[in-house]
Design a protein around this motif. Sequence first.
Motif, mmCIF file in Angstrom:
data_model
loop_
_atom_site.group_PDB
_atom_site.id
_atom_site.type_symbol
_atom_site.label_atom_id
_atom_site.label_comp_id
_atom_site.label_asym_id
_atom_site.label_seq_id
_atom_site.Cartn_x
_atom_site.Cartn_y
_atom_site.Cartn_z
ATOM 1 N N ARG A 98 0.845 -1.189 0.000
ATOM 2 C CA ARG A 98 0.000 0.000 0.000
ATOM 3 C C ARG A 98 0.881 1.240 0.000
ATOM 4 N N ASP A 99 0.412 2.245 -0.710
ATOM 5 C CA ASP A 99 1.092 3.533 -0.681
ATOM 6 C C ASP A 99 0.828 4.181 0.668
ATOM 7 N N GLY A 100 1.735 5.022 1.103
ATOM 8 C CA GLY A 100 1.519 5.735 2.344
ATOM 9 C C GLY A 100 2.796 5.922 3.129
ATOM 10 N N PHE A 101 2.635 6.231 4.409
ATOM 11 C CA PHE A 101 3.736 6.596 5.292
ATOM 12 C C PHE A 101 4.214 5.391 6.096
ATOM 13 N N TYR A 102 5.546 5.254 6.184
ATOM 14 C CA TYR A 102 6.183 4.177 6.938
ATOM 15 C C TYR A 102 7.299 4.747 7.804
ATOM 16 N N THR A 103 7.569 4.082 8.917
ATOM 17 C CA THR A 103 8.809 4.314 9.651
ATOM 18 C C THR A 103 9.570 2.997 9.637
ATOM 19 N N MET A 104 10.885 3.093 9.813
ATOM 20 C CA MET A 104 11.715 1.908 9.766
ATOM 21 C C MET A 104 12.504 1.753 11.058
ATOM 22 N N SER A 105 12.533 0.541 11.544
ATOM 23 C CA SER A 105 13.422 0.162 12.644
ATOM 24 C C SER A 105 14.171 -1.077 12.167
ATOM 25 N N ARG A 106 15.013 -1.625 13.009
ATOM 26 C CA ARG A 106 15.763 -2.825 12.632
ATOM 27 C C ARG A 106 15.560 -3.908 13.684
ATOM 28 N N ASP A 107 15.492 -5.156 13.214
ATOM 29 C CA ASP A 107 15.376 -6.266 14.155
ATOM 30 C C ASP A 107 16.751 -6.580 14.747
ATOM 31 N N ALA A 108 16.821 -7.596 15.599
ATOM 32 C CA ALA A 108 18.067 -7.941 16.290
ATOM 33 C C ALA A 108 19.193 -8.321 15.330
ATOM 34 N N ASN A 109 18.839 -8.759 14.114
ATOM 35 C CA ASN A 109 19.836 -9.132 13.113
ATOM 36 C C ASN A 109 20.184 -7.986 12.174
ATOM 37 N N GLY A 110 19.629 -6.789 12.415
ATOM 38 C CA GLY A 110 19.917 -5.638 11.571
ATOM 39 C C GLY A 110 19.035 -5.535 10.343
ATOM 40 N N LYS A 111 18.068 -6.410 10.195
ATOM 41 C CA LYS A 111 17.169 -6.390 9.041
ATOM 42 C C LYS A 111 16.125 -5.291 9.224
ATOM 43 N N LEU A 117 9.618 -2.349 8.439
ATOM 44 C CA LEU A 117 8.820 -1.177 8.135
ATOM 45 C C LEU A 117 7.470 -1.257 8.819
ATOM 46 N N GLU A 118 7.036 -0.152 9.397
ATOM 47 C CA GLU A 118 5.731 -0.075 10.042
ATOM 48 C C GLU A 118 4.881 0.935 9.282
ATOM 49 N N TYR A 119 3.712 0.499 8.831
ATOM 50 C CA TYR A 119 2.798 1.346 8.067
ATOM 51 C C TYR A 119 1.971 2.211 9.010
ATOM 52 N N HIS A 120 1.845 3.499 8.662
ATOM 53 C CA HIS A 120 1.079 4.432 9.494
ATOM 54 C C HIS A 120 -0.079 5.081 8.749
ATOM 55 N N GLY A 121 -0.317 4.735 7.509
ATOM 56 C CA GLY A 121 -1.435 5.282 6.750
ATOM 57 C C GLY A 121 -0.999 6.334 5.756
ATOM 58 N N LYS A 122 -1.999 6.963 5.170
ATOM 59 C CA LYS A 122 -1.755 8.027 4.193
ATOM 60 C C LYS A 122 -2.007 9.371 4.846
ATOM 61 N N ALA A 123 -1.212 10.360 4.454
ATOM 62 C CA ALA A 123 -1.418 11.723 4.951
ATOM 63 C C ALA A 123 -2.426 12.420 4.061
ATOM 64 N N SER A 124 -3.222 13.264 4.641
ATOM 65 C CA SER A 124 -4.126 14.091 3.861
ATOM 66 C C SER A 124 -3.427 15.397 3.538
ATOM 67 N N THR A 125 -3.359 15.723 2.256
ATOM 68 C CA THR A 125 -2.724 16.974 1.869
ATOM 69 C C THR A 125 -3.761 18.048 1.563
ATOM 70 N N SER A 126 -5.041 17.716 1.758
ATOM 71 C CA SER A 126 -6.093 18.668 1.405
ATOM 72 C C SER A 126 -6.095 19.905 2.290
ATOM 73 N N HIS A 127 -5.552 19.800 3.521
ATOM 74 C CA HIS A 127 -5.564 20.949 4.423
ATOM 75 C C HIS A 127 -4.366 21.859 4.217
ATOM 76 N N ARG A 128 -3.437 21.487 3.361
ATOM 77 C CA ARG A 128 -2.240 22.302 3.127
ATOM 78 C C ARG A 128 -2.531 23.355 2.073
ATOM 79 N N THR A 129 -2.290 24.598 2.417
ATOM 80 C CA THR A 129 -2.523 25.666 1.458
ATOM 81 C C THR A 129 -1.277 26.497 1.200
ATOM 82 N N ASN A 130 -0.274 26.422 2.064
ATOM 83 C CA ASN A 130 0.884 27.304 1.917
ATOM 84 C C ASN A 130 2.092 26.634 1.284
ATOM 85 N N SER A 131 2.009 25.352 0.944
ATOM 86 C CA SER A 131 3.129 24.711 0.267
ATOM 87 C C SER A 131 2.588 23.702 -0.720
ATOM 88 N N SER A 132 3.333 23.485 -1.783
ATOM 89 C CA SER A 132 2.959 22.472 -2.751
ATOM 90 C C SER A 132 4.198 21.725 -3.176
#
Length: 186
Positions: free
Chosen positions: A27-40, A43-58
């Motif tokens: 799925r497309d969207g936002f992830y953060t990454m950590s590493r397991d005990a073996n260094g692998k 990725l943890e999925y956190h969903g999609k960000a809504s950009t509809s409320h942004r008006t001052n940057s594109s």
Amino acid sequence: MQFATVFSLVAALAATGLATPTNMPKRDGFYTMSRDANGKPLLEYHGKASTSHRTNSSSSSMLSSRGSYTGVGCDNTGLDPTNTDLAVQGLRDFCDDHADLCHQKTALFSAGNTVAFFCYWRGDAMWDGDSFTNALGMVTDQCAQYQGGSYSDGDEPNRSYSYGYTDWNQQSYCGIAAGTDPGTQS
């Protein structure tokens, strides 16, 4: 050490198999990454960000030219403009709204084959939206608009963070092997 060498070293690390994450559904969207005990990478999925409320940057203004600087590496990969804009804006919005998830963690936003990223390497590196915008401006200036690349604050052994965007299917990033779809983790 030139930044192009950094990409080569990351690719070499990826070839060892240590940098291929093994979790998450596609799925497309936002992830953060950590590493397991073996260094692998995990990725943890956190969903999609809504950009509809942004008006001052594109995304298009974030990808405009700012100047030429050291620390930029280009991977010579053409990117889909729509997916690149979505990934860049998605990462910016999510990290600006959820700074706790981007503090001393690798964060990425995937849209199609494009991934925008904040690589946390070490130290007290934290997400900064203005630095992200400036870094992507430098990448655009040196690599061309909608061409993959990244900016790091130092050479590989000394860097603490990197910002950039690329095609995850063709290029390694943040220690994640090329061809590893961020959304195919289970």
